[in-house]
Design a protein around this motif. Structure first.
Motif, PDB file in Angstrom:
ATOM      1  N   PHE A 163      89.555  25.716  10.157  1.00 34.41           N
ATOM      2  CA  PHE A 163      90.073  27.059  10.710  1.00 34.41           C
ATOM      3  C   PHE A 163      89.099  28.156  10.737  1.00 34.41           C
ATOM      4  O   PHE A 163      88.024  27.989  10.476  1.00 34.41           O
ATOM      5  CB  PHE A 163      91.246  28.104   9.502  1.00 34.41           C
ATOM      6  CG  PHE A 163      92.267  27.823   8.783  1.00 34.41           C
ATOM      7  CD1 PHE A 163      93.404  28.221   9.624  1.00 34.41           C
ATOM      8  CD2 PHE A 163      93.136  27.360   7.854  1.00 34.41           C
ATOM      9  CE1 PHE A 163      94.946  27.856   9.476  1.00 34.41           C
ATOM     10  CE2 PHE A 163      94.299  27.167   7.746  1.00 34.41           C
ATOM     11  CZ  PHE A 163      95.069  27.357   8.563  1.00 34.41           C
ATOM     12  N   CYS A 166      85.201  29.375   7.927  1.00 35.68           N
ATOM     13  CA  CYS A 166      85.242  29.325   6.204  1.00 35.68           C
ATOM     14  C   CYS A 166      84.782  27.371   6.811  1.00 35.68           C
ATOM     15  O   CYS A 166      84.926  26.666   6.112  1.00 35.68           O
ATOM     16  CB  CYS A 166      86.676  28.831   5.507  1.00 35.68           C
ATOM     17  SG  CYS A 166      87.612  29.917   5.845  1.00 35.68           S
ATOM     18  N   PRO A 228      87.778  35.128  16.033  1.00 38.36           N
ATOM     19  CA  PRO A 228      88.335  34.931  14.961  1.00 38.36           C
ATOM     20  C   PRO A 228      88.348  35.180  13.361  1.00 38.36           C
ATOM     21  O   PRO A 228      89.525  35.002  12.481  1.00 38.36           O
ATOM     22  CB  PRO A 228      88.425  33.461  15.175  1.00 38.36           C
ATOM     23  CG  PRO A 228      88.230  34.008  16.922  1.00 38.36           C
ATOM     24  CD  PRO A 228      87.643  35.057  16.940  1.00 38.36           C
ATOM     25  N   THR A 229      86.811  34.738  13.285  1.00 38.85           N
ATOM     26  CA  THR A 229      86.400  35.069  11.588  1.00 38.85           C
ATOM     27  C   THR A 229      87.536  35.945  10.687  1.00 38.85           C
ATOM     28  O   THR A 229      87.724  36.442   9.972  1.00 38.85           O
ATOM     29  CB  THR A 229      84.923  35.294  11.502  1.00 38.85           C
ATOM     30  OG1 THR A 229      83.921  33.770  11.995  1.00 38.85           O
ATOM     31  CG2 THR A 229      84.942  35.431  10.487  1.00 38.85           C
ATOM     32  N   VAL A 232      90.706  36.365  10.555  1.00 42.79           N
ATOM     33  CA  VAL A 232      90.930  35.314   9.258  1.00 42.79           C
ATOM     34  C   VAL A 232      91.133  35.779   7.938  1.00 42.79           C
ATOM     35  O   VAL A 232      91.562  36.300   6.818  1.00 42.79           O
ATOM     36  CB  VAL A 232      90.304  33.897   9.090  1.00 42.79           C
ATOM     37  CG1 VAL A 232      90.191  33.195   8.119  1.00 42.79           C
ATOM     38  CG2 VAL A 232      90.585  33.251  10.739  1.00 42.79           C
ATOM     39  N   MET A 236      93.121  37.076   4.959  1.00 48.73           N
ATOM     40  CA  MET A 236      93.371  36.663   3.352  1.00 48.73           C
ATOM     41  C   MET A 236      93.365  37.905   2.588  1.00 48.73           C
ATOM     42  O   MET A 236      94.054  37.438   1.266  1.00 48.73           O
ATOM     43  CB  MET A 236      92.394  35.725   3.745  1.00 48.73           C
ATOM     44  CG  MET A 236      91.817  34.967   4.022  1.00 48.73           C
ATOM     45  SD  MET A 236      90.106  33.658   4.172  1.00 48.73           S
ATOM     46  CE  MET A 236      89.850  32.868   2.245  1.00 48.73           C
ATOM     47  N   SER A 241     100.419  38.746   3.426  1.00 48.93           N
ATOM     48  CA  SER A 241      99.997  37.212   3.858  1.00 48.93           C
ATOM     49  C   SER A 241     100.599  35.839   3.129  1.00 48.93           C
ATOM     50  O   SER A 241     100.200  34.672   3.011  1.00 48.93           O
ATOM     51  CB  SER A 241      98.779  37.011   4.541  1.00 48.93           C
ATOM     52  OG  SER A 241      97.836  37.431   3.559  1.00 48.93           O
TER      53      SER A 241
END
Length: 301
Positions: A163, A166, A228-229, A232, A236, A241
């Motif tokens: 992903f 990470c 994207p980072t 995510v 988290m 979620s």
């Protein structure tokens, strides 16, 4: 030339000795508690950096609590020495200690990236190499048990695919899985030593909270919330979620079953509906990409 990992079944002794790293919380704590309460004839060495953090694990004659820093060779040797002095052998090693490093890869500092690899990968390697020797040479000689044993390396579905945000976590898990598969195929079957990567999906542990470490710096080029980072990281941090994630107790029970059911120990075991589904989805996607590249690939002769 094709090689296979050990395909013979493994039979866990009734008084098996387990050493589990990272038992202060999460999967490690749940596994230690499960063994101590549900399989009380088994013995367990529960470890953590700070021995005081192991207070939630039952105190019984079959539980030994030991401080262990997996990035320290002297600490590893001391923990293994304590295991052999107390119980005489080591049947199952569970490499579970670790944490999550999250952020922009381009901004990562060398020290924080290497520290993660030292914990997840090199700590696992240093413990496992010593455990293999013990399982081969000491378990059946001075330990009163059978030759062999099992090494469970707690990877992740993130050891199968990556992903955003990470990258070093995934790199450590990919390294763990490649090392595990290679060594599993390297050991003669008659030694009765088996290696396995456990690949959980989302688990209700501290993975996305106290065990999630943000990189020391963020890179200004990645500040857009839609990148994207950042997406995510937001997911988290959102408790909603994590509502569908599995309970660590369920993972612990399944891990014991992998070792204790008297069957072959697979090299990889996804745990959780999300892990199973996403690994299979990735397999099919990769298969499609490979089929599309077949003509080009086979043209290289």
């Amino acid at each position: 030339m094709a090689f296979e990992a050990n395909v013979k079944p493994y039979h866990l002794p009734k008084d098996a000795v387990w050493l589990v790293t990272g038992c202060s919380s999460g999967i490690g704590a749940s596994l230690a508690h499960h063994i101590a309460t549900q399989h009380p004839t088994n013995r367990i060495v529960a470890t953590a950096r700070n021995e005081a953090s192991l207070s939630g694990i039952p105190d019984t004659p079959n539980v030994l609590k030991v401080a262990l820093d997996v990035t320290s060779i002297p600490s590893i040797d001391a923990a293994l020495s304590a295991t052999l002095s107390h119980f005489g052998r080591l049947d199952v090693l569970v490499n579970n200690a670790g944490y999550t490093l999250v952020g922009d890869t381009e901004a990562a500092g060398d020290s924080e990236a290497r520290a993660l690899m030292d914990t997840y990968f090199w700590g696992m390697v240093d413990l496992s190499k010593r455990a293999i020797r013990i399982m081969r040479e000491e378990n059946s000689s001075g330990g009163g048990g059978q030759q062999g044993g099992v090494i469970l390396n707690v990877s992740s579905m993130g050891g199968y695919f990556g992903f955003p945000a990470c990258s070093f976590y995934h790199a450590s898990k990919f390294a763990m899985e490649g090392w595990t598969e290679s060594v599993a195929k390297e050991l003669p079957a008659e030694w009765n030593v088996h290696l396995c990567c456990i690949e959980p999906g989302g688990i209700k542990t501290n993975y996305a909270s106290s065990s999630m470490k943000m990189m020391e710096k963020r890179h200004p080029a990645y500040s857009d919330p839609g990148f994207p980072t950042n997406a995510v990281i937001s997911a988290m941090r959102d408790p909603a979620s994590r509502e569908s994630w599995a309970e660590p107790e369920a993972v612990a029970k399944a891990m014991w079953e992998v070792v204790g059911r008297g069957e072959r120990i697979p090299v990889r075991v996804p745990l959780g509906r999300d892990a199973w589904g996403m690994v299979m989805e990735d397999v099919e996607r990769t298969r499609g990409e490979l089929e599309g590249l077949r003509v080009l690939s086979e043209s290289v002769v």
